[in-house]
Enzyme design. Structure first.
Site, short mmCIF file in Angstrom:
data_model
loop_
_atom_site.label_atom_id
_atom_site.label_comp_id
_atom_site.label_asym_id
_atom_site.label_seq_id
_atom_site.Cartn_x
_atom_site.Cartn_y
_atom_site.Cartn_z
CD GLU A 174 -3.50 -0.97 -0.97
OE1 GLU A 174 -3.14 -0.40 -1.21
OE2 GLU A 174 -3.79 -1.79 -0.16
CG ASP A 219 0.98 -6.63 1.06
OD1 ASP A 219 0.20 -6.55 0.69
OD2 ASP A 219 2.22 -5.25 0.73
O1 FUB Z 1 2.35 -3.68 2.40
C1 FUB Z 1 2.08 -2.13 1.40
C2 FUB Z 1 0.99 -2.01 0.62
O2 FUB Z 1 -0.04 -2.60 2.18
C3 FUB Z 1 0.82 -3.11 -0.18
O3 FUB Z 1 1.31 -2.32 -0.96
C4 FUB Z 1 -0.73 -2.62 -0.37
O4 FUB Z 1 -1.67 -4.09 -1.44
C5 FUB Z 1 -1.41 -2.88 1.68
O5 FUB Z 1 -1.53 -4.85 1.62
#
Ligand code: FUB
Length: 342
Positions: free
Chosen positions: A242, A32
């Site tokens: 997301e 991320d």
């Molecule tokens: O790293 C945990 C979660 O996985 C993140 O918050 C999301 O965007 C995904 O990459």
């Protein structure tokens, strides 16, 4: 089995493909990646992936991270410094678990780290912590940002100095539980389950001058299709899942996000940081690993994508951050990247 005589020692995916870019760090796992240029240097604010032996599920239980470390480098391709722990959830009074994707901002001589975590009731909130150094250590505010919820914060500062907080993620990110404006734990673990209705939107709000509070309630960052209608919940190739990221180029606001279960990093363009944003295309085709999450930054006149994949482990929760160059066409659209060379 013996390697074929002409085999290259270049890393290959399990199905034999060469990767577009190599991990920035090889002995720890970072995902991320939120990249920023502060004082002419590149700083990456990633999740710090760890293996807690938790099996994969749709809520992302396997992403059981608990601290943050900042990566820094003088230029893309240069040596990467892994800085000491910048913040541990143990130092955050309101948080219980899940130090998921963070971001950072700089204003008034202070660096701000924005991070999601579950509170003691198991509800995702966004926290903020401050430091005089871009690499921390950061000191967390005693409470999460009032009015914040869900995860994947991203902060964008416009040319006029005004900063905006973007956030949200469905499924394990809990955004579907806030559809009425109030937290509903019975709203399910995926999405609204209304495929022919507008999809859930990521959220955006202006930050107050203190950078620690919202200046206004969160509002929808709406993604429109080619007919100007909101992308529908059933349109899994284009709807927001997301990993929001905002950047501005040529006066246009680019809203990048992950489509989650279809694994694209997509983008939509608007004329305001609030949107609405018109779906424009894909920045990155699916990487190795379930999640895709990235950031776009400009460094010395060139544009780059920071992203992650599971090259080193082939495990969804042990990811490696990477950087690659991005190409804009004259009309402002972006050439879609493939994470493999062949
Ligand atoms: O790293 C945990 C979660 O996985 C993140 O918050 C999301 O965007 C995904 O990459």
């Amino acid at each position: 089995a013996a390697a074929p005589a002409n085999a290259s020692d270049e890393a290959r995916s399990p199905d034999g493909k060469r990767y577009l870019a190599q991990p920035l760090v090889k002995d720890l796992y970072f995902a991320d990646p939120s990249a920023h240029v502060f004082n002419g240097k590149i700083y990456i604010y990633p999740s710090h992936d760890v293996d807690m032996g938790i099996p994969d599920d749709d809520l992302g239980s396997q992403y059981a991270m608990h601290d943050y470390q900042v990566l820094s480098m003088d230029r893309p391709g240069g040596p990467v410094t892994v800085n000491p722990v910048a913040l541990d959830l143990k130092q955050v009074p309101w948080a219980s678990e899940k130090a998921w994707a963070p971001d950072a901002a700089f204003k008034n001589g202070t660096y701000y780290l924005y991070f999601p975590a579950k509170d003691k009731q198991g509800v995702f909130r966004i926290g903020v912590a401050t430091s005089k150094s871009p690499v921390g250590p950061f000191k967390a505010e005693p409470q999460p940002i009032q009015g914040s919820y869900s995860m994947d914060p991203a902060v964008f500062t416009d040319d006029d100095g005004q900063s905006y907080l973007y956030l949200g993620g469905i499924w394990g990110g809990q955004l579907q539980r806030w559809a009425t404006g109030k937290y509903d734990p019975n709203a399910g673990d995926t999405d609204l389950k209304k495929d022919d209705q507008p999809a859930l939107s990521g959220k955006v709000a202006r930050l107050a001058p203190d950078m620690k509070s919202l200046a206004e309630p969160l509002r929808d960052a709406v993604i429109l299709d080619e007919k100007g209608k909101p992308v529908l919940g059933g349109d899994h190739d284009r709807r927001f899942f997301e990993a929001a990221w905002m950047f501005k180029r040529g006066g246009k606001y680019y809203y990048m996000y992950s489509t989650g279960d279809t694994h694209f990093l997509a983008y939509a363009i608007g004329s305001s940081p609030y949107g609405p944003f018109k779906y424009t295309g894909r920045i990155l085709e699916p990487v190795q690993g379930w999640t895709s999450h990235g950031s776009v930054f400009e460094f010395q006149g060139k544009w780059y994508l920071a992203y992650h994949d599971t090259q080193l482990t082939n495990k969804n929760h042990l990811r490696s951050a990477k950087i690659t160059e991005l190409t804009f066409r004259p009309d402002g659209t972006i050439e879609t990247l493939k994470p493999f060379r062949d």
